[in-house]
Scaffold this motif. Structure first.
Motif, PDB file in Angstrom:
ATOM      1  N   MET A 160       0.824  -1.243   0.111  1.00  0.00           N
ATOM      2  CA  MET A 160      -0.152  -0.070   0.148  1.00  0.00           C
ATOM      3  C   MET A 160       0.867   1.143   0.043  1.00  0.00           C
ATOM      4  O   MET A 160       1.649   1.449   0.847  1.00  0.00           O
ATOM      5  N   CYS A 161       0.342   2.130  -0.813  1.00  0.00           N
ATOM      6  CA  CYS A 161       1.410   3.227  -0.895  1.00  0.00           C
ATOM      7  C   CYS A 161       0.275   4.558  -0.981  1.00  0.00           C
ATOM      8  O   CYS A 161      -0.728   4.320  -0.991  1.00  0.00           O
ATOM      9  N   ARG A 162       1.041   5.722  -0.982  1.00  0.00           N
ATOM     10  CA  ARG A 162       0.256   7.002  -1.028  1.00  0.00           C
ATOM     11  C   ARG A 162      -0.536   7.292  -2.168  1.00  0.00           C
ATOM     12  O   ARG A 162      -1.611   7.878  -2.335  1.00  0.00           O
ATOM     13  N   SER A 163      -0.032   6.662  -3.250  1.00  0.00           N
ATOM     14  CA  SER A 163      -0.717   6.630  -4.438  1.00  0.00           C
ATOM     15  C   SER A 163      -2.085   6.016  -4.325  1.00  0.00           C
ATOM     16  O   SER A 163      -2.991   6.751  -5.192  1.00  0.00           O
ATOM     17  N   ASP A 164      -2.085   4.926  -3.550  1.00  0.00           N
ATOM     18  CA  ASP A 164      -3.331   4.393  -3.396  1.00  0.00           C
ATOM     19  C   ASP A 164      -4.396   5.318  -2.721  1.00  0.00           C
ATOM     20  O   ASP A 164      -5.661   5.311  -3.022  1.00  0.00           O
TER      21      ASP A 164
ATOM     22  N   GLY B 173       7.794  -2.760  -6.799  1.00  0.00           N
ATOM     23  CA  GLY B 173       7.083  -2.096  -8.118  1.00  0.00           C
ATOM     24  C   GLY B 173       6.743  -0.873  -8.118  1.00  0.00           C
ATOM     25  O   GLY B 173       6.832  -0.328  -9.247  1.00  0.00           O
ATOM     26  N   CYS B 174       7.064   0.122  -6.984  1.00  0.00           N
ATOM     27  CA  CYS B 174       6.653   1.335  -7.181  1.00  0.00           C
ATOM     28  C   CYS B 174       7.837   2.199  -6.754  1.00  0.00           C
ATOM     29  O   CYS B 174       8.622   2.697  -7.447  1.00  0.00           O
ATOM     30  N   ARG B 175       7.899   2.456  -5.353  1.00  0.00           N
ATOM     31  CA  ARG B 175       9.110   3.168  -4.836  1.00  0.00           C
ATOM     32  C   ARG B 175      10.466   2.475  -4.873  1.00  0.00           C
ATOM     33  O   ARG B 175      11.242   3.547  -5.232  1.00  0.00           O
TER      34      ARG B 175
ATOM     35  N   GLY C  28      -4.475  -0.444  -5.761  1.00  0.00           N
ATOM     36  CA  GLY C  28      -3.562  -1.539  -5.693  1.00  0.00           C
ATOM     37  C   GLY C  28      -2.603  -1.706  -6.921  1.00  0.00           C
ATOM     38  O   GLY C  28      -3.050  -2.142  -8.012  1.00  0.00           O
ATOM     39  N   HIS C  29      -1.138  -1.441  -7.018  1.00  0.00           N
ATOM     40  CA  HIS C  29      -0.122  -1.321  -7.967  1.00  0.00           C
ATOM     41  C   HIS C  29       1.093  -1.837  -7.702  1.00  0.00           C
ATOM     42  O   HIS C  29       1.925  -1.940  -8.716  1.00  0.00           O
ATOM     43  N   GLU C  30       1.110  -2.096  -6.362  1.00  0.00           N
ATOM     44  CA  GLU C  30       2.700  -3.078  -6.207  1.00  0.00           C
ATOM     45  C   GLU C  30       2.339  -4.255  -5.808  1.00  0.00           C
ATOM     46  O   GLU C  30       2.011  -4.642  -4.544  1.00  0.00           O
ATOM     47  N   LEU C  31       2.778  -5.218  -6.783  1.00  0.00           N
ATOM     48  CA  LEU C  31       2.319  -6.419  -6.571  1.00  0.00           C
ATOM     49  C   LEU C  31       3.242  -7.440  -7.100  1.00  0.00           C
ATOM     50  O   LEU C  31       4.020  -7.510  -8.023  1.00  0.00           O
TER      51      LEU C  31
HETATM   52 ZN   LIG Z   1       3.122   3.333  -4.934  1.00  0.00          ZN
END
Ligand SMILES: [Zn+2]
Ligand SMILES: [Zn+2]
Length: 345
Positions: A37-41, A146-148, A58-61
């Protein structure tokens, strides 16, 4: 399948039973094993992005392939995979050149379609966007890239080309900033971490920052100048405000490189940037946006070798129900590390 569903922008998320997504043409369906979970969510939940509701963020998977769509040649059911948060279309000039992170027709799970806060997720253009997870790397570690983490890796390695012995100033010790600290240390760079939050700075120091500076009104550029003998070679603004962008630029030594990752949303008007310094000192100003699947192998090799340990940023693992409670308050979340979701819980 169970999924965390947001019925309308800003409404209380609920765990519901919804139809399982099918593999799109050229894409795949994945059983989600871990998702961050990240701030973009939180921004997607709040309706700041162009998402349509009801929505599943949800985008980091990371997970296991359960269905392969028509035309996919490189993947089969059972493969362990992850994806960058930007999935390119797979056939434009940028995707073909290995730069899917700037694809004009990009898909982003959890934004352009339902994401991974669910037992299953659909992913597009699988042959271009999926990344294989080696056996030695667990799903949560892969999801944490996936993201950060990938964003920080791309910013420092692909864009700023940080080298051993250089000074790096990291402004903002959140997910991207702390990832940047770890990556810079693995590259042999010397790091100064800057943040308003003492706890975040303590974590940065634990992860290898040589110096930390509390942004409590202190003149950050002159403090960096003192520590480095004239400024850092590279600065990364992982916050994205007029102040942090200026601090990052003014912390550089002559011919230094800025990587701007923090988004500087135009909602507050276009930011003023000290361009006279950029010109006079021949600074390079570099934008950085995510990372393409083609750039993952170098990063994954460092993880397999043990010199990069993104899993050190994972602070806790929660279930979908807890995630539904947490998401609306995630903008105020104080934990410095990553929150991982196990959708089977
Ligand atoms: Zn993210
Ligand atoms: Zn494309």
């Amino acid at each position: 399948m169970r999924a965390l569903v947001v019925a309308a922008a800003g409404s209380q998320p609920e765990v519901r039973d919804v139809p399982r997504p099918a593999a799109p043409g050229g894409g795949v369906a994945v059983r989600v094993v871990a998702t961050g979970m990240c701030r973009s969510d939180w921004h997607a939940w709040a309706g700041h992005d162009e998402v349509s509701f009801p929505h599943v963020p949800g985008h980091e998977l990371a997970g296991e392939l359960v269905e392969v769509g028509e035309g996919v040649t490189k993947w089969k059911v059972g493969d362990r995979v992850t994806v960058p948060f930007v999935c390119g279309c797979g056939h434009c000039e940028w995707c073909l050149g290995g730069n899917a992170q700037v694809c004009p027709d990009q898909e982003q799970p959890g934004f352009t379609h339902w994401g991974s806060f669910a037992e299953y997720v659909a992913l597009h253009a699988a042959d271009r966007n999926l990344v294989a997870i080696p056996e030695q790397v667990d799903f949560a570690t892969a999801a944490s890239l996936g993201c950060r983490f990938a964003t920080a890796y791309r910013a420092l390695v692909g864009r700023a080309r940080v080298t051993e012995g250089e000074w790096l100033t990291v402004i903002g010790a959140g997910g991207v900033g702390l990832s940047a600290v770890m990556i810079a240390r693995a590259l042999g760079a010397r790091v100064i971490a800057v943040d308003r939050n003492r706890e975040a700075l303590a974590v940065a120091a634990e992860l290898g920052a040589d110096h930390t500076l509390l942004a409590d009104g202190t003149d950050i550029p002159s403090a960096v100048g003192d520590l480095t003998g004239g400024g850092s070679h590279v600065a990364i603004d992982a916050v994205g405000s007029e102040q942090t962008c200026a601090d990052a630029i003014l912390s550089l030594r002559r011919r230094g490189r800025l990587v701007q990752v923090g988004l500087l949303p135009p909602i507050g008007g276009h930011p003023r940037v000290p361009m006279s310094r950029v010109i006079g000192w021949e600074l390079d100003v570099l934008g950085s946006h995510g990372m393409a699947a083609t750039d993952y192998p170098g990063m994954i090799a460092l993880i397999e070798a043990g010199s990069l340990q993104p899993q050190r940023l994972i602070e806790r693992t929660i279930g979908l129900g807890e995630a539904a409670e947490l998401l609306p308050r995630f903008d105020q979340a104080t934990v410095a590390g990553m929150t991982m979701i196990d959708p089977t819980r």
